[in-house]
Design an enzyme around this catalytic site. Sequence first.
Site, PDB file in Angstrom:
ATOM      1  N   PHE A 145      28.183  44.993  50.050  1.00 18.04           N
ATOM      2  CA  PHE A 145      28.142  46.411  49.552  1.00 18.04           C
ATOM      3  C   PHE A 145      27.127  45.899  48.458  1.00 18.04           C
ATOM      4  CE2 PHE A 145      29.841  49.207  46.465  1.00 18.04           C
ATOM      5  CZ  PHE A 145      30.030  50.642  47.258  1.00 18.04           C
ATOM      6  N   THR A 148      25.336  46.888  42.406  1.00 18.84           N
ATOM      7  CA  THR A 148      25.030  46.183  41.244  1.00 18.84           C
ATOM      8  C   THR A 148      23.518  45.817  41.305  1.00 18.84           C
ATOM      9  OG1 THR A 148      27.281  45.632  40.932  1.00 18.84           O
ATOM     10  CG2 THR A 148      25.436  44.529  39.572  1.00 18.84           C
ATOM     11  N   GLU A 149      22.785  46.016  40.303  1.00 17.63           N
ATOM     12  CA  GLU A 149      21.356  45.203  40.078  1.00 17.63           C
ATOM     13  C   GLU A 149      21.287  44.480  38.835  1.00 17.63           C
ATOM     14  OE1 GLU A 149      18.663  48.507  40.174  1.00 17.63           O
ATOM     15  OE2 GLU A 149      19.366  49.171  42.123  1.00 17.63           O
ATOM     16  N   CYS A 260      34.352  54.296  46.761  1.00 24.26           N
ATOM     17  CA  CYS A 260      34.473  53.166  47.580  1.00 24.26           C
ATOM     18  C   CYS A 260      34.933  52.088  46.512  1.00 24.26           C
ATOM     19  CB  CYS A 260      33.243  52.366  47.940  1.00 24.26           C
ATOM     20  SG  CYS A 260      32.445  53.482  49.083  1.00 24.26           S
ATOM     21  N   ARG A 290      58.366  17.307  34.887  1.00 24.08           N
ATOM     22  CA  ARG A 290      57.737  16.744  34.083  1.00 24.08           C
ATOM     23  C   ARG A 290      58.297  16.544  32.928  1.00 24.08           C
ATOM     24  NH1 ARG A 290      53.253  13.467  32.782  1.00 24.08           N
ATOM     25  NH2 ARG A 290      52.371  13.974  30.489  1.00 24.08           N
ATOM     26  N   GLN A 301      63.101  25.365  24.745  1.00 28.50           N
ATOM     27  CA  GLN A 301      62.980  26.722  24.453  1.00 28.50           C
ATOM     28  C   GLN A 301      61.919  27.295  24.446  1.00 28.50           C
ATOM     29  OE1 GLN A 301      65.085  27.751  21.241  1.00 28.50           O
ATOM     30  NE2 GLN A 301      67.111  27.069  22.181  1.00 28.50           N
ATOM     31  N   GLU A 385      34.153  45.296  39.823  1.00 29.31           N
ATOM     32  CA  GLU A 385      34.917  46.453  40.191  1.00 29.31           C
ATOM     33  C   GLU A 385      35.180  47.159  38.965  1.00 29.31           C
ATOM     34  OE1 GLU A 385      35.341  47.585  43.346  1.00 29.31           O
ATOM     35  OE2 GLU A 385      34.757  45.920  44.293  1.00 29.31           O
TER      36      GLU A 385
HETATM   37  P1  FAD Z   1      27.315  44.655  32.074  1.00 30.52           P
HETATM   38  O1  FAD Z   1      27.230  45.871  32.460  1.00 30.52           O
HETATM   39  O2  FAD Z   1      26.052  44.154  31.511  1.00 30.52           O
HETATM   40  O3  FAD Z   1      28.357  44.601  30.841  1.00 30.52           O
HETATM   41  C1  FAD Z   1      28.513  43.261  30.116  1.00 30.52           C
HETATM   42  C2  FAD Z   1      29.536  43.850  29.029  1.00 30.52           C
HETATM   43  O4  FAD Z   1      29.279  44.873  28.153  1.00 30.52           O
HETATM   44  C3  FAD Z   1      30.889  43.737  29.537  1.00 30.52           C
HETATM   45  O5  FAD Z   1      31.903  43.584  28.726  1.00 30.52           O
HETATM   46  C4  FAD Z   1      30.927  45.357  29.702  1.00 30.52           C
HETATM   47  O6  FAD Z   1      32.377  45.959  29.896  1.00 30.52           O
HETATM   48  C5  FAD Z   1      30.321  45.664  28.527  1.00 30.52           C
HETATM   49  N1  FAD Z   1      29.822  47.003  28.472  1.00 30.52           N
HETATM   50  C6  FAD Z   1      29.039  47.856  29.338  1.00 30.52           C
HETATM   51  N2  FAD Z   1      28.773  48.986  28.981  1.00 30.52           N
HETATM   52  C7  FAD Z   1      29.678  49.249  28.049  1.00 30.52           C
HETATM   53  C8  FAD Z   1      30.293  50.481  27.314  1.00 30.52           C
HETATM   54  N3  FAD Z   1      29.677  51.764  27.577  1.00 30.52           N
HETATM   55  N4  FAD Z   1      30.930  50.399  26.244  1.00 30.52           N
HETATM   56  C9  FAD Z   1      31.701  49.266  26.165  1.00 30.52           C
HETATM   57  N5  FAD Z   1      31.331  48.025  26.818  1.00 30.52           N
HETATM   58  C10 FAD Z   1      30.399  48.025  27.668  1.00 30.52           C
HETATM   59  N6  FAD Z   1      28.636  44.243  42.581  1.00 30.52           N
HETATM   60  C11 FAD Z   1      28.302  44.698  43.922  1.00 30.52           C
HETATM   61  O7  FAD Z   1      27.767  45.974  43.793  1.00 30.52           O
HETATM   62  N7  FAD Z   1      28.833  44.078  44.951  1.00 30.52           N
HETATM   63  C12 FAD Z   1      29.622  43.141  45.031  1.00 30.52           C
HETATM   64  O8  FAD Z   1      29.735  42.865  46.093  1.00 30.52           O
HETATM   65  C13 FAD Z   1      29.906  42.561  43.816  1.00 30.52           C
HETATM   66  N8  FAD Z   1      30.353  41.193  43.938  1.00 30.52           N
HETATM   67  C14 FAD Z   1      30.369  40.443  42.457  1.00 30.52           C
HETATM   68  C15 FAD Z   1      30.822  39.216  42.587  1.00 30.52           C
HETATM   69  C16 FAD Z   1      30.805  38.409  41.587  1.00 30.52           C
HETATM   70  C17 FAD Z   1      31.580  36.907  41.533  1.00 30.52           C
HETATM   71  C18 FAD Z   1      30.681  38.913  40.293  1.00 30.52           C
HETATM   72  C19 FAD Z   1      30.814  38.128  38.860  1.00 30.52           C
HETATM   73  C20 FAD Z   1      30.186  40.142  40.358  1.00 30.52           C
HETATM   74  C21 FAD Z   1      29.970  41.041  41.590  1.00 30.52           C
HETATM   75  N9  FAD Z   1      29.362  42.099  41.223  1.00 30.52           N
HETATM   76  C22 FAD Z   1      29.332  42.928  42.710  1.00 30.52           C
HETATM   77  C23 FAD Z   1      28.832  42.852  40.305  1.00 30.52           C
HETATM   78  C24 FAD Z   1      29.654  43.379  39.248  1.00 30.52           C
HETATM   79  O9  FAD Z   1      30.425  44.547  39.605  1.00 30.52           O
HETATM   80  C25 FAD Z   1      29.018  43.531  37.842  1.00 30.52           C
HETATM   81  O10 FAD Z   1      29.143  42.412  37.462  1.00 30.52           O
HETATM   82  C26 FAD Z   1      29.891  44.348  36.835  1.00 30.52           C
HETATM   83  O11 FAD Z   1      29.931  45.844  37.319  1.00 30.52           O
HETATM   84  C27 FAD Z   1      29.640  44.312  35.394  1.00 30.52           C
HETATM   85  O12 FAD Z   1      27.988  44.430  35.344  1.00 30.52           O
HETATM   86  P2  FAD Z   1      27.386  43.444  34.572  1.00 30.52           P
HETATM   87  O13 FAD Z   1      27.601  42.043  35.066  1.00 30.52           O
HETATM   88  O14 FAD Z   1      25.730  43.826  34.750  1.00 30.52           O
HETATM   89  O15 FAD Z   1      27.747  43.485  33.282  1.00 30.52           O
END
Ligand code: FAD
Length: 406
Positions: A145, A148-149, A260, A290, A301, A385
Amino acid sequence: MTERSAAARTTTGPADPLDLLELGGSLSDEERQIRDVVRRLVDDRVRPHVAAWYEDGRAPVRELATEFGKLGLLGMHLTGYGCAGSSAVAYGLACQELEAGDSGIRSLVSVQGSLAMYAIWRYGSEEQKHRWLPSMATGAAIGCFGLTEADHGSDPAGMVTRARRDGSDWVLTGGKMWITNAPVADVAVVWARAAADGDDAGRVLGFVVPMDAPGVTAREIRRKLSLRASSTGEIVLDDVRLPADARLPEAVGLKAPLSCLTEARHGIVWGALGAARDCLATALTYAGTRHQFGRPLAGFQLTQAKLADMVLELQKGQLLALHLGRLADRGALRSEQVSMGKLNNVREALTIARQCRTILGANGVSGEYPVLRHANNLESVLTYEGTSEVHQLIIGQRLTGVNAFG
Ligand code: FAD
């Protein structure tokens, strides 16, 4: 004293020491049966090997998918097209058992069933459903699915992957990042924004993309320190030409992929607690055997306070999951309720995993025990998610009526 209250006083407690509230008694026979079958599968097929898979950074995804398919676990909460049509609670219980093995293994099932299959089941044409769902339900075809980019995670509305019309065809250009199962998948559900000049201009659309279509490349993301028993990849879409019928006809706008995610988050609400439960079971056994200062750790405790607080949070989370599951089975579950479950249960599961790690001392950082593996995995579960912050914003918006995202 009545006979009944005397019996209640002398009861020896629940058979499962981690189910002090006896929540198992609130399940139907069928739900308990599904839970127990998945627990046995995890004990036989996952537990003996998962530490090595984690260390190697790869799991036998295809083999596992076939076994999970035989048991009807893939898309198990969907109906028709070879899917089992089980209840949301039964699906949640299966997720909990799978994640007690490893979050990466549960992710395989979640992505297959709740993201890729659900998207086709909910938004696809009859032809797309017949083409893909039966083989995905058996595990013969693996799905992923792509939402994410690299530069657009929490804010998928910013996606730059484009879909443009060329005659009756669609041409996809762009890329998706952090996609579970992508390197091993046969098919991807890819979300792209329609180019500004055609039908549905500027709207987010969904496409069913065979991974062997010309112009599609998937690369494994290496050096992950979390969810290592799971395959995660990048998908590059280089002018991928698809026939008109590759588009999911019922999916228009970002609300389609977000629905989804709501589906998959429900599995996580349950699943994360499986990891926490496994940590707590490990810590409990360890604390009983242990010895330091002439007595078992369980006799201190401070250790008991940790254990008591953890079982309390575990079972509060399980109650929440059960409540949300029952709402889902009545067709009454709302997305902000799922956010409450995901935010609370993953956050608490991670806290439990870290606390259990302290009880194991130095052994807590060893791969001989599952605890730090679970804790590391839960870092990904906390992020994907919808991060905790995103769920706080969803709940905050519901409470205040104010959108504080942007
Ligand atoms: P960012 O969006 O850059 O966020 C970085 C930080 O900033 C986070 O703490 C976030 O909460 C915070 N932040 C962002 N916006 C705001 C806001 N408005 N206010 C406050 N804080 C904010 N994606 C898919 O589409 N399909 C997949 O199958 C999938 N599998 C994954 C598997 C793994 C192992 C991982 C690690 C990720 C996967 N993802 C997948 C991607 C995942 O959904 C994204 O990493 C996630 O949505 C967060 O996006 P980002 O990593 O770009 O973080």
